[in-house]
Design a protein around this motif. Sequence first.
Motif, mmCIF file in Angstrom:
data_model
loop_
_atom_site.group_PDB
_atom_site.id
_atom_site.type_symbol
_atom_site.label_atom_id
_atom_site.label_comp_id
_atom_site.label_asym_id
_atom_site.label_seq_id
_atom_site.Cartn_x
_atom_site.Cartn_y
_atom_site.Cartn_z
ATOM 1 N N VAL A 4 0.838 -1.214 0.000
ATOM 2 C CA VAL A 4 0.000 0.000 0.000
ATOM 3 C C VAL A 4 0.869 1.258 0.000
ATOM 4 O O VAL A 4 0.560 2.241 -0.682
ATOM 5 C CB VAL A 4 -0.951 -0.014 1.224
ATOM 6 N N ILE A 7 1.999 2.509 -3.511
ATOM 7 C CA ILE A 7 1.071 2.961 -4.567
ATOM 8 C C ILE A 7 1.212 4.471 -4.770
ATOM 9 O O ILE A 7 1.029 5.252 -3.830
ATOM 10 C CB ILE A 7 -0.390 2.611 -4.217
ATOM 11 N N PRO A 159 -0.666 -5.239 -6.661
ATOM 12 C CA PRO A 159 0.417 -4.479 -6.016
ATOM 13 C C PRO A 159 1.227 -5.313 -5.032
ATOM 14 O O PRO A 159 2.380 -4.969 -4.745
ATOM 15 C CB PRO A 159 -0.336 -3.353 -5.290
ATOM 16 N N GLU A 160 0.664 -6.403 -4.550
ATOM 17 C CA GLU A 160 1.421 -7.229 -3.597
ATOM 18 C C GLU A 160 2.693 -7.819 -4.221
ATOM 19 O O GLU A 160 3.621 -8.185 -3.496
ATOM 20 C CB GLU A 160 0.534 -8.334 -3.004
ATOM 21 N N LEU A 308 -8.256 -4.659 -7.391
ATOM 22 C CA LEU A 308 -7.678 -3.442 -6.796
ATOM 23 C C LEU A 308 -8.449 -2.945 -5.576
ATOM 24 O O LEU A 308 -8.046 -1.960 -4.957
ATOM 25 C CB LEU A 308 -7.611 -2.330 -7.856
ATOM 26 N N TYR A 311 -6.936 -1.661 -2.418
ATOM 27 C CA TYR A 311 -6.005 -0.528 -2.515
ATOM 28 C C TYR A 311 -6.628 0.739 -3.090
ATOM 29 O O TYR A 311 -6.032 1.811 -3.035
ATOM 30 C CB TYR A 311 -4.828 -0.893 -3.435
#
Lengths: 354, 427
Positions: A4, A7, A159-160, A308, A311
């Motif tokens: 997180v 981002i 994103p992980e 998503l 996030y």
Amino acid sequence: MDAVSLIPTPDALQVHWFWLHLLLTLTTFLHFVAMNIMLGAGFIAFATPFWRGNDVMPLNAHIAKTLPYSIAFTINLGVAPFLFLQVLYGQFLYTSSVLMAVYWLSIVGLLIISYYAVYIYRLIDDKSGLGRLFIGAALLLLLSVSFLFSNNVSIMQMPEVWLKYFSDRTGWLLNSSDPALIPRYLHFIASAVAIGGLAIALYFEIRKRRGATDGEEWIKLGCNWFMVATIINFGFGFWFLGALPENAYDPATLYGKLFFIMIVGSVVTIIPSVAYAQAGRIIPATVWALATVLLMTLARDILRLTYLKPYFSLRELPYEPQFSPFLVFLIAFVGGIYLVGWMLKTVWNAKEVT
Amino acid sequence: MNYPVWQLEFLGGGFLIAVIAIIHVYIAQFAVGGGLFLVLTEHLAYRRNDQGILDFVRKHTKFFLLLTMVAGALTGVGIWFTISVLNPSATSTLIHTFVFAFGTEWTFFVAEIVSLFIYYYTFDRLTKRNHLTIGWIYFGAAWMSLFVINGIIDFMLTPGAWVENNNFWSGFFNPTFWPALFFRTFFSVIIAGLFGFMTSSFLKDEELRTTMLRYSAKWLLVPFVLFLASSWWYRAALPPHIEVIIFQKMPQLRPFITLFLVCSGLIILGGLVMAIRMPSGLSRTMAAVMLVIGLMYFGAFEFLREGGRRPYIIYDYMYSNAILKNDLDSVAEAGILNTAKWVEHRHVTPANVQAAGRELFDVLCLSCHSIGGPLNDISRQVRMSSPEELNLIFATMGWERPYMPPFAGNEFEKQILINYLNTTIRR
């Protein structure tokens, strides 16, 4: 370090996100249609001679003639969704593009080579010998490009996996850890072959209606490709579904419900499409198939939002309204449609002149 | 600061984007001027009732289509891909500010593709009038694409009042919009002549070849005066500090100024020479040389324009390393390693001091410097300076060296970065 915190902060939108998403979905749908025709027809042109021999060369001559158009329109119609995707999801897309920068930039070179290979295929008379080398090379490169696009979408939505950047910052990352990557890719390729087959049938159907008598065999061949690829794609589709996170189709969530409706809708629309195609009714088959592509495009949009969701929310994007540029765009868009319509009508109505 | 940095070492320092941008813009400008060339040459063929010229137009269209539609269109996409991985923050600003300008340009791009395909494939199918109309539609759409993109490109050099008011129109119709539009329009006409040489030189009929080479020469020579006038206007419209950067403060740009001036003379001279009747082999060689001169001419201009923007990527708003001008003080206070999102070594220890130095280098320097590459090679520059001189460079960045952004980190980070340069890079 957690994903997180990585981002990037998004920039402000000029109009409500709904309008941008509408444009994204609409233009993605158009891009998918063109891409399916291009990739599918290219695949069929390369694959069919393996068991039909040189009998299919008249068909391949037609495909060779139209492939440069479909590549041009695939690229052109890809520009618009790429633009709207950047506006809405740029903070994810740019990051994934940097992580796989080398592969991402290689797409440009691969496309240029495949485009010229397709032109050479069109220009040379020998479609069976040397020609197969060129169409094969073009197809291989286009399939590679598709795989790289699938990878970018995968990295962008997860994103992980971005933390891998800290072990390789040189732009050589792909997302092999995503269990949905391969089935997603195969699902897209099989769709392309199916729609490519139907496009071939439609092309010869239109020629037939304009008086040509050489297309009956190719209409059947196109419809058969459409049916076989669609049946195979059910298998890839279920594999893809099984590889998705459970919340993607969880009926307890709004996105899950919508996704489920889109998937069921896709199945419901593709069945009559295949049935009409087998009955030789190409126009209704095409209409139903387009409905399927549209539903799959929507399903893909919803899936992205599901991925998503931990996030990001579209509602949270900063918004600083400026409507006049949007208005100018709409005027240009409508004007462009009118102009293109006039040009196509002029050609359609034209007779040979000397 | 906001995005990860792609560790592009050898091809960094602007080399990658320079190569792809110069090739693309050269072809893209040909796509504009060449469209006018096609339709006016077709008019000429009808007026003279000359089938030879009409056949030439058809052949030239094929070449035009294969070049602009494939290499032109795809290198355009390539620019987008490239800037988004080299400077995602600036790309995001451009995209969010000009999304509907890009969208509008895309609608013209659609019209370009449809009209060019129709134009090429319908010489024998459409009436003369309709065929010419399609040709004019192509040129109109291509020029409108230039109109839109020109606003965005020049926004980066001279954003004008946008920096204060954030208004789309202030950024689009920025202080250099009009001179740049005329400059690029006339240049695209000149490029059309250069490519005209290329296809004309392949004509087998000597009479027709000479006619078309002379005709193409006019495309160079006639707009050249207007091109020079628009160049002067462009320069006059530049804010004084940008002019000082380009013409006085940046020694690296001097070769490009010289190249631009030399190529101006060569273009004129070459245009005159091409009008002389000569054997086909020689005219082909000359045409190829002229194309290369045109590419160098345009490349020199692009380097000057890009150089004039330094130390910014969007003038007066965002530095080349993606730090906003308005954020500079707060970033300096908090430190780069505490502010940048994509940094691993936030706490510096003796064990990670080199890695932290590398991260500072990536965030602050890599956007402009390559490592061992052909452009702005940091290794070479560090080796040319003593450690004391390196300290002096850091002390004068942004002031006596106005083409470099001020050092954005805190004093501790400055020492870490200098240490990294003096050890790892100097090695």
